[in-house]
Design a protein around this motif. Structure first.
Motif, mmCIF file in Angstrom:
data_model
loop_
_atom_site.group_PDB
_atom_site.id
_atom_site.type_symbol
_atom_site.label_atom_id
_atom_site.label_comp_id
_atom_site.label_asym_id
_atom_site.label_seq_id
_atom_site.Cartn_x
_atom_site.Cartn_y
_atom_site.Cartn_z
ATOM 1 N N LYS A 93 0.921 -1.121 0.004
ATOM 2 C CA LYS A 93 0.005 -0.076 -0.169
ATOM 3 C C LYS A 93 0.829 1.336 0.093
ATOM 4 O O LYS A 93 1.660 1.292 0.703
ATOM 5 C CB LYS A 93 -0.929 -0.044 1.313
ATOM 6 N N ILE A 94 0.423 2.263 -0.763
ATOM 7 C CA ILE A 94 1.397 3.615 -0.961
ATOM 8 C C ILE A 94 1.163 3.932 0.669
ATOM 9 O O ILE A 94 2.283 4.614 1.136
ATOM 10 C CB ILE A 94 0.444 4.503 -1.886
ATOM 11 N N GLU A 95 0.176 4.023 1.400
ATOM 12 C CA GLU A 95 0.239 4.720 2.649
ATOM 13 C C GLU A 95 1.166 4.018 3.649
ATOM 14 O O GLU A 95 1.769 4.488 4.329
ATOM 15 C CB GLU A 95 -1.162 4.206 3.482
ATOM 16 N N THR A 96 1.437 2.636 3.312
ATOM 17 C CA THR A 96 2.455 1.899 4.031
ATOM 18 C C THR A 96 3.725 2.638 3.859
ATOM 19 O O THR A 96 4.432 2.683 4.785
ATOM 20 C CB THR A 96 2.332 0.565 4.085
ATOM 21 N N VAL A 97 4.236 2.536 2.646
ATOM 22 C CA VAL A 97 5.459 2.765 2.214
ATOM 23 C C VAL A 97 5.669 4.476 2.547
ATOM 24 O O VAL A 97 6.844 4.851 2.993
ATOM 25 C CB VAL A 97 5.563 2.699 0.829
ATOM 26 N N ALA A 98 4.757 5.030 2.589
ATOM 27 C CA ALA A 98 4.729 6.568 2.972
ATOM 28 C C ALA A 98 5.101 6.784 4.280
ATOM 29 O O ALA A 98 5.926 7.394 4.654
ATOM 30 C CB ALA A 98 3.473 7.514 2.386
ATOM 31 N N ALA A 99 4.212 6.047 5.026
ATOM 32 C CA ALA A 99 4.580 6.055 6.565
ATOM 33 C C ALA A 99 5.918 5.524 6.874
ATOM 34 O O ALA A 99 6.586 6.249 7.686
ATOM 35 C CB ALA A 99 3.379 5.180 7.431
ATOM 36 N N THR A 100 6.333 4.631 6.463
ATOM 37 C CA THR A 100 7.571 3.985 6.456
ATOM 38 C C THR A 100 8.921 5.052 6.187
ATOM 39 O O THR A 100 9.746 5.010 6.805
ATOM 40 C CB THR A 100 7.835 2.688 5.716
ATOM 41 N N SER A 101 8.464 5.678 4.880
ATOM 42 C CA SER A 101 9.577 6.649 4.691
ATOM 43 C C SER A 101 9.696 7.729 5.655
ATOM 44 O O SER A 101 10.752 8.357 5.901
ATOM 45 C CB SER A 101 8.998 7.255 3.205
ATOM 46 N N VAL A 102 8.511 8.118 6.191
ATOM 47 C CA VAL A 102 8.458 9.245 7.253
ATOM 48 C C VAL A 102 9.295 9.077 8.476
ATOM 49 O O VAL A 102 10.230 9.528 9.153
ATOM 50 C CB VAL A 102 6.997 9.573 7.678
ATOM 51 N N LEU A 103 9.154 7.358 8.818
ATOM 52 C CA LEU A 103 9.797 6.852 9.946
ATOM 53 C C LEU A 103 11.254 6.856 9.719
ATOM 54 O O LEU A 103 11.963 7.336 10.476
ATOM 55 C CB LEU A 103 9.345 5.476 10.179
ATOM 56 N N VAL A 104 11.677 6.640 8.471
ATOM 57 C CA VAL A 104 13.181 6.468 8.213
ATOM 58 C C VAL A 104 13.785 8.030 8.270
ATOM 59 O O VAL A 104 14.868 8.097 8.782
ATOM 60 C CB VAL A 104 13.205 5.903 6.795
ATOM 61 N N ALA A 105 13.065 8.765 7.541
ATOM 62 C CA ALA A 105 13.512 10.097 7.454
ATOM 63 C C ALA A 105 13.679 10.946 8.688
ATOM 64 O O ALA A 105 14.504 11.430 9.065
ATOM 65 C CB ALA A 105 12.611 10.829 6.470
ATOM 66 N N ALA A 106 12.758 10.653 9.667
ATOM 67 C CA ALA A 106 12.847 11.220 11.019
ATOM 68 C C ALA A 106 13.822 10.691 11.752
ATOM 69 O O ALA A 106 14.338 11.527 12.209
ATOM 70 C CB ALA A 106 11.370 10.732 11.684
ATOM 71 N N ARG A 107 14.318 9.391 11.501
ATOM 72 C CA ARG A 107 15.599 9.039 12.258
ATOM 73 C C ARG A 107 16.883 9.668 11.668
ATOM 74 O O ARG A 107 17.814 10.130 12.359
ATOM 75 C CB ARG A 107 15.743 7.492 11.981
ATOM 76 N N MET A 108 16.854 9.687 10.142
ATOM 77 C CA MET A 108 17.874 10.156 9.744
ATOM 78 C C MET A 108 18.195 11.688 10.052
ATOM 79 O O MET A 108 19.371 12.013 9.949
ATOM 80 C CB MET A 108 17.806 10.089 8.321
ATOM 81 N N GLN A 109 17.222 12.310 10.128
ATOM 82 C CA GLN A 109 17.195 13.532 10.374
ATOM 83 C C GLN A 109 17.448 14.280 11.980
ATOM 84 O O GLN A 109 17.317 15.371 12.405
ATOM 85 C CB GLN A 109 16.033 14.505 9.833
ATOM 86 N N GLY A 110 17.546 13.191 12.923
ATOM 87 C CA GLY A 110 17.617 13.367 14.174
ATOM 88 C C GLY A 110 16.296 13.822 14.843
ATOM 89 O O GLY A 110 16.372 14.726 15.878
ATOM 90 N N THR A 111 15.221 13.859 14.227
ATOM 91 C CA THR A 111 13.872 14.192 14.796
ATOM 92 C C THR A 111 13.145 12.860 15.040
ATOM 93 O O THR A 111 12.076 12.857 14.270
ATOM 94 C CB THR A 111 13.382 15.140 13.678
ATOM 95 N N PRO A 112 13.626 11.930 15.648
ATOM 96 C CA PRO A 112 12.962 10.500 15.615
ATOM 97 C C PRO A 112 11.572 10.538 16.237
ATOM 98 O O PRO A 112 11.381 11.405 16.967
ATOM 99 C CB PRO A 112 13.818 9.673 16.520
#
Length: 311
Positions: free
Chosen positions: A169-188
DNA sequence: ATGGTTTTTACTGCGTC
DNA sequence: GACGCGGTAAAAACCAT
């Protein structure tokens, strides 16, 4: 909903940067909004998000933001900034037929787009605009800074180009992308928070995260306890002094057997001790609640920290 | 699935106000 | 007595394999 602009990301300066560099006509949506991202060698349409190339994203430096102001602070040091700022393709414009139903309009426009694209844009797929909207939505819901949202978009693109979205599902991948990005940006953000702000469940996002992480070989840093201090501290309404002391404790504890322990519990323990020793007591229960761990766990993690804050 | 580790839940005793 | 705190045991959750 027929259009969204980059501006509603955070209401910040996005609006003014939509059209600089634009000019070429997008073969996809007709807007004169194509611009080149010279660093990554792709051509991106600011209107529909079309990307003409396959390209891995640069995971970027592992910045960390240490305090509550992180949200407003948009000047970060180091390379990678251009990557962020170049991602202006967030705007979407879908369809203009006034009297079709929302769904029909969306569908029609997607189909139209897909058809065009199929002839000369094999890399793009019709879910992208939706994914971008979804990512922005989650980003807003979780109060993430623009940089994080934009990184999420890049991750989504990368996932898409690896055909990772197929069958998910697009929603799932989108949510996952946010999870990953948040970690990478130091805003987990915790998995629960992400899951809560999106439609797919926790388990689904979690499983997808693992696979995405593996398949794309992303350099996703672990959540540093330090990154959580500001949020917990602000919930507890303790002064910056406490925050600083907590960070000190954590920094000095680094290297001990911290791995495996949940970052939230360590951050909580540090704040507990810091608050106590600076005369701003908060009991273990309160600190635990702010960090979403139990008071028992706060106690246990105290073991891993230095006994005293710096003088 | 399994096993090792961490976290939670629930309960206890102690000291203090 | 209520509260904060520290400890413990057993169960649950988590994670790598």
């Amino acid at each position: 909903m027929t259009s969204t602009t980059p501006a509603d990301l955070d209401g910040f300066d996005a609006e003014t940067r939509v059209d600089d560099e634009a000019g070429l006509t997008c073969p996809e949506c007709g807007a004169e909004a194509l611009y080149e991202d010279e660093r990554r060698g792709e051509v991106v349409c600011a209107a529909c998000g079309l990307v003409d190339s396959e390209n891995a994203i640069d995971p970027g430096p592992e910045w960390r933001a240490f305090d509550a102001d992180q949200r407003n602070e948009r000047s970060r040091a180091g390379p990678g900034r251009t990557v962020m700022r170049h991602d202006r393709g967030l705007g979407t414009k879908i369809g203009h037929q006034e009297n079709a139903s929302l769904q029909d309009r969306a569908r029609l426009s997607r189909m139209r787009r897909y058809q065009q694209r199929a002839t000369y844009q094999p890399g793009a797929d019709r879910g992208l605009a939706y994914a971008l909207t979804e990512i922005k939505r989650i980003g807003n819901a979780l109060d993430l800074p623009d940089e994080t949202t934009e990184t999420a978009v890049q991750i989504y693109r990368q996932a898409r180009e690896a055909e990772f979205v197929h069958g998910r599902k697009i929603e799932t991948v989108a949510a996952t992308s946010v999870l990953v990005a948040a970690r990478m940006q130091g805003t987990p953000r915790r998995l629960d928070e992400i899951a809560e702000a999106s439609e797919p469940g926790r388990d689904q996002v979690g499983a997808t995260f693992r696979k995405l992480h593996r398949d794309l070989e992303l350099a996703v840093p672990l959540t540093a306890p330090q990154d959580l201090v500001a949020a917990i501290a602000s919930q507890l309404d303790v002064p910056g002094e406490v925050e600083r002391a907590a960070l000190d404790l954590l920094d000095r504890a680094d290297g001990k057997s911290l791995s495996g322990k949940s970052p939230a519990s360590l951050a909580a323990a540090a704040i507990y001790r810091a608050a106590k020793q600076t005369g701003h007591h908060r009991n273990q229960e309160m600190v635990g609640e702010a960090a979403d761990v139990s008071a028992v766990t706060v106690r246990n993690r105290l073991e891993d920290l230095p006994a005293e804050i710096a003088a």
